[in-house]
Scaffold this motif. Sequence first.
Motif, short mmCIF file in Angstrom:
data_model
loop_
_atom_site.label_atom_id
_atom_site.label_comp_id
_atom_site.label_asym_id
_atom_site.label_seq_id
_atom_site.Cartn_x
_atom_site.Cartn_y
_atom_site.Cartn_z
N SER A 43 14.20 -2.61 -3.38
CA SER A 43 15.12 -3.33 -4.30
C SER A 43 16.06 -2.51 -2.88
CB SER A 43 15.06 -2.52 -5.26
OG SER A 43 16.12 -2.77 -6.36
N GLY A 44 16.52 -2.16 -1.56
CA GLY A 44 17.98 -1.56 -1.21
C GLY A 44 17.18 -0.60 -0.70
N GLU A 45 16.54 0.50 -1.26
CA GLU A 45 15.89 1.64 -1.05
C GLU A 45 14.77 1.92 0.20
OE1 GLU A 45 17.73 4.11 -4.18
OE2 GLU A 45 16.29 3.63 -4.56
N ALA A 46 14.56 2.65 0.87
CA ALA A 46 13.27 3.73 1.42
C ALA A 46 12.34 4.36 0.42
CB ALA A 46 13.73 4.44 2.83
N VAL A 47 11.28 3.77 0.08
CA VAL A 47 10.83 4.63 -1.04
C VAL A 47 9.66 6.04 -0.63
CG1 VAL A 47 11.52 3.04 -3.23
CG2 VAL A 47 9.21 2.58 -1.33
N GLU A 48 9.36 4.74 0.86
CA GLU A 48 8.32 6.06 1.39
C GLU A 48 8.33 6.22 3.02
OE1 GLU A 48 3.83 7.83 0.88
OE2 GLU A 48 4.38 6.04 -1.29
N THR A 49 8.38 7.43 3.66
CA THR A 49 8.09 6.62 4.83
C THR A 49 7.14 7.86 5.44
OG1 THR A 49 9.29 6.87 7.14
CG2 THR A 49 9.79 8.14 5.03
N GLY A 50 6.54 7.64 6.60
CA GLY A 50 5.38 8.82 7.06
C GLY A 50 4.77 7.88 7.93
N SER A 51 3.60 8.75 8.66
CA SER A 51 2.73 7.39 9.86
C SER A 51 2.13 6.78 9.38
CB SER A 51 1.59 9.16 10.54
OG SER A 51 0.81 9.40 9.29
N ILE A 52 1.28 5.89 10.14
CA ILE A 52 0.34 4.75 9.13
C ILE A 52 -0.18 5.18 8.23
CG2 ILE A 52 -1.47 2.94 9.73
CD1 ILE A 52 1.64 1.91 10.05
N GLU A 53 -1.18 6.51 8.65
CA GLU A 53 -2.24 7.06 8.13
C GLU A 53 -2.23 7.83 7.50
OE1 GLU A 53 -1.74 7.42 11.60
OE2 GLU A 53 -3.12 6.13 12.61
N THR A 54 -0.84 8.41 6.71
CA THR A 54 -0.47 9.37 5.96
C THR A 54 -0.49 8.38 4.94
OG1 THR A 54 1.52 10.18 6.56
CG2 THR A 54 -0.11 11.33 7.30
N VAL A 55 0.62 7.48 4.98
CA VAL A 55 1.10 6.34 4.03
C VAL A 55 -0.51 5.38 3.24
CG1 VAL A 55 2.61 4.78 3.72
CG2 VAL A 55 3.14 6.40 4.88
N PHE A 56 -0.91 4.82 4.79
CA PHE A 56 -2.26 4.61 3.87
C PHE A 56 -3.27 5.28 2.71
CE2 PHE A 56 -2.17 -0.20 5.35
CZ PHE A 56 -1.19 -0.36 6.08
N ASP A 57 -3.45 6.38 4.13
CA ASP A 57 -4.50 7.29 3.04
C ASP A 57 -4.27 8.23 2.19
OD1 ASP A 57 -5.97 5.29 3.96
OD2 ASP A 57 -6.46 7.34 6.14
N LYS A 58 -2.53 8.13 2.19
CA LYS A 58 -2.16 10.15 1.06
C LYS A 58 -1.10 8.89 0.78
CE LYS A 58 -4.15 13.48 3.81
NZ LYS A 58 -4.99 12.33 4.89
N MET A 59 -0.95 7.96 0.44
CA MET A 59 0.38 7.38 -0.68
C MET A 59 0.78 8.23 -1.53
SD MET A 59 -1.24 3.84 -1.96
CE MET A 59 -1.95 4.12 -0.35
N ARG A 60 2.12 8.37 -1.46
CA ARG A 60 2.85 9.03 -2.01
C ARG A 60 4.00 8.95 -2.79
NH1 ARG A 60 -1.81 11.33 -1.87
NH2 ARG A 60 -2.23 13.59 -1.56
N HIS A 61 4.19 7.17 -3.85
CA HIS A 61 5.25 6.50 -3.90
C HIS A 61 4.43 5.48 -4.87
CE1 HIS A 61 8.64 4.77 -5.83
NE2 HIS A 61 9.11 5.13 -5.75
N PRO A 62 4.40 5.00 -6.25
CA PRO A 62 3.47 4.43 -6.70
C PRO A 62 3.97 3.05 -6.70
CG PRO A 62 4.62 5.85 -8.47
CD PRO A 62 5.72 6.15 -7.67
N TYR A 63 5.24 2.82 -5.89
CA TYR A 63 5.40 1.32 -5.56
C TYR A 63 4.25 1.26 -4.31
CZ TYR A 63 7.53 -3.02 -3.37
OH TYR A 63 7.15 -4.00 -2.39
N THR A 64 4.55 2.19 -3.31
CA THR A 64 3.36 1.92 -2.27
C THR A 64 2.10 1.25 -2.33
OG1 THR A 64 4.46 3.24 -1.08
CG2 THR A 64 2.64 2.71 -0.22
N GLN A 65 1.48 2.29 -3.93
CA GLN A 65 0.31 2.06 -4.82
C GLN A 65 0.45 0.59 -5.17
OE1 GLN A 65 -0.31 4.61 -8.00
NE2 GLN A 65 -2.25 5.55 -7.10
N ALA A 66 0.57 0.30 -5.83
CA ALA A 66 1.31 -0.84 -6.45
C ALA A 66 0.52 -1.95 -5.36
CB ALA A 66 1.79 -1.05 -7.18
#
Length: 697
Positions: A236-259
């Motif tokens: 919805s117009g905002e960046a909600v999570e950013t990081g390296s591929i490995e950390t976002v895929f394996d250590k996600m820290r935003h509910p939308y990424t998890q969903a």
Amino acid sequence: MVKEKYDGPILEIENLSISFFTRAGEIPAVMDFSCTVMPGEAMGLVGESGCGKSTVALGVMQDLGVNGRVVGGSIKFKGRDLAKMSQAELRQIRGNEIAMIYQEPMASLNPAMKIGKQLMEVPMLHAGASKAEARRLAYEVVEAVRLPDAERILNSYPHQLSGGQQQRIVIAMALMAEPALLILDEPTTALDVTVEAGIVDLVKDLGKKYGTSMLFISHNLGLVLETCNRLCVMYSGEAVETGSIETVFDKMRHPYTQALFRSIPLPGADKNAAPLVAIPGNFPLPHERPKGCNFGPRCDYFADGVCNARDIPMDELQGKAFDRHETRCLRHKEIDWNAKPPAKTEHEAAPPGEVILRVENLRKYYEVAANAIFGGGETRVVKANEDLSFVAREAETLAIVGESGCGKSTMAKILLGLETVTDGSVNLSGNDIGAVPIQQRKTRTIADLQMVFQNPFDTLNPSHTIGAQIMRVLEKFDIGNSQAERHERMLQLLDLVKLPREFATRLPRQLSGGQKQRIGIARAFAGSPKVVVADEPVSALDVSVQAAVTDLLMDIQREARTTLIFISHDLSIVRYLADRVMVMYLGHVVEMGTTDQVFSPPYHPYTEALLSAVPIADTRVKKKRIVLEGDIPSALNPPPGCPFQTRCARKSSVPGNLCDTTLPPMRDLASGHQVKCHLDQEILDAMEPVITIEATT
């Protein structure tokens, strides 16, 4: 022209806000967006339709149109603010320093100009190259993007090339000036998965060769995993999570990424034992964004008075495990990110019933004139379907997969009566309907065999309400004795597809894409069909919506025990929902069996290549890489012998020229598992899995 090497950030976007100004007022499209792309780095930008991904790309290109405007923040390219550059400076940078590849390649090609001339324009305009030098560079770049017969390609018009070839030319054009930044906006969405795999490998190799930084926009998390170093998730117009591929895929820290990850069919997902978890609610419109966290109304971890109290900034995560990792979530330290998703109702696998549909030796040939525009000349035959034989049982999902041009859609048209067979039979519940066009079919037969189309936007009348359109179907199928009965049945169908009854009075333009597809499903099931043909029913939808629509289809199928013919190029979805799979190539069935059989060796070499090409959004997955060379041959001039022999990597294992001269027979490998291939049984038995999952430590 030799370009100086730049060591600092290639692209720096800081607190960017972009709005569009309309008669209705200001519409914020992007808010407080920041990201940095370093030299040689590939940044993936993912999120649902309307989240602002393409707006960010157009902002970088300074091409927001008359209504778009940067209202906050900055975009710096190699340290220079793009907003402060003159139009002359921007013209020098566009195409030369920053290049963009669009989703539809024909949007970038002039249909009236030969490929060679279009490629030559790039070095002539940007580097002042001579005509001879530009021609030499064009030839080299066509070879670099792995297109055969470069001279023929240069002398061709765009319409004489396939979609994959056109996209390779657009990539060649973008890279000819050796730009520092390449923006790719869904560059493979319209391509077959095998062509997509080749394009992805090409982009990665050329990126390394030229040291090009990339901003890769996609809704496909698997594709981003294979292509990028870093990832930015937008909502919805905002960046909600950013990081390296490995950390976002394996250590996600935003509910939308998890969903997002919970809504896509990763290995281990099962429609009965481990169904997908769809994201509840709907994506907010720009003027309806909630206070505080935009994702709050759809979030499992929402806390009233906390998440909706104020605007939420990005928060950088601390620790060695996180590499420049940020999240826009106030509660990320409180959430148990290793917890399993909330348990969904498990379903017992529905046992298939009796055979509902039986297709035997189906052939569909078209006669076309050699001169298709003016007629006349020698008549030639297009062999669209060749000796197709299969059965589909009650309550069963039979998936049909294969590249464009393999004959999937032609077969679907025959089932629906839009085409008739040249030879063979199509038997529906004891009635042979293969030679009966839809105009001559009985009303009950039409009701028994329905279709859900790929694009829900094209199947609804924009000037009629949803309720009226469903009731029209009920009238056609003679369902209900009065308008009142049909109205009640229409409301029940809205209940069936989990839409509010008040949607009956809405027009199609007031519905989202996923809601429109639900209406398409309601219409298909209005007449209680025995067989529903679903032609790519979720490919036009966001991944979060795909889960809800797929599970809806499964729920209705379990209740009504409908037979589902599911046509798709997405093998991840096929693995999740299909009971049996039929693989088609150039009009032939080359492999058929249960889903477990088809996804495990031994494979037909074509199935093996298809599985290798599927992007899977899981860092544990390791794949054997098999990139098919060339395009699927024309059904107007199919190769002799095995239809796959011109692209088969295992052809050399067959002695003599058997593959070149003789059509393989359909062989039984196991109960219900068949392949059409000349390979010896020893070679088939020695095949290794294409997809393996590494154990987590």
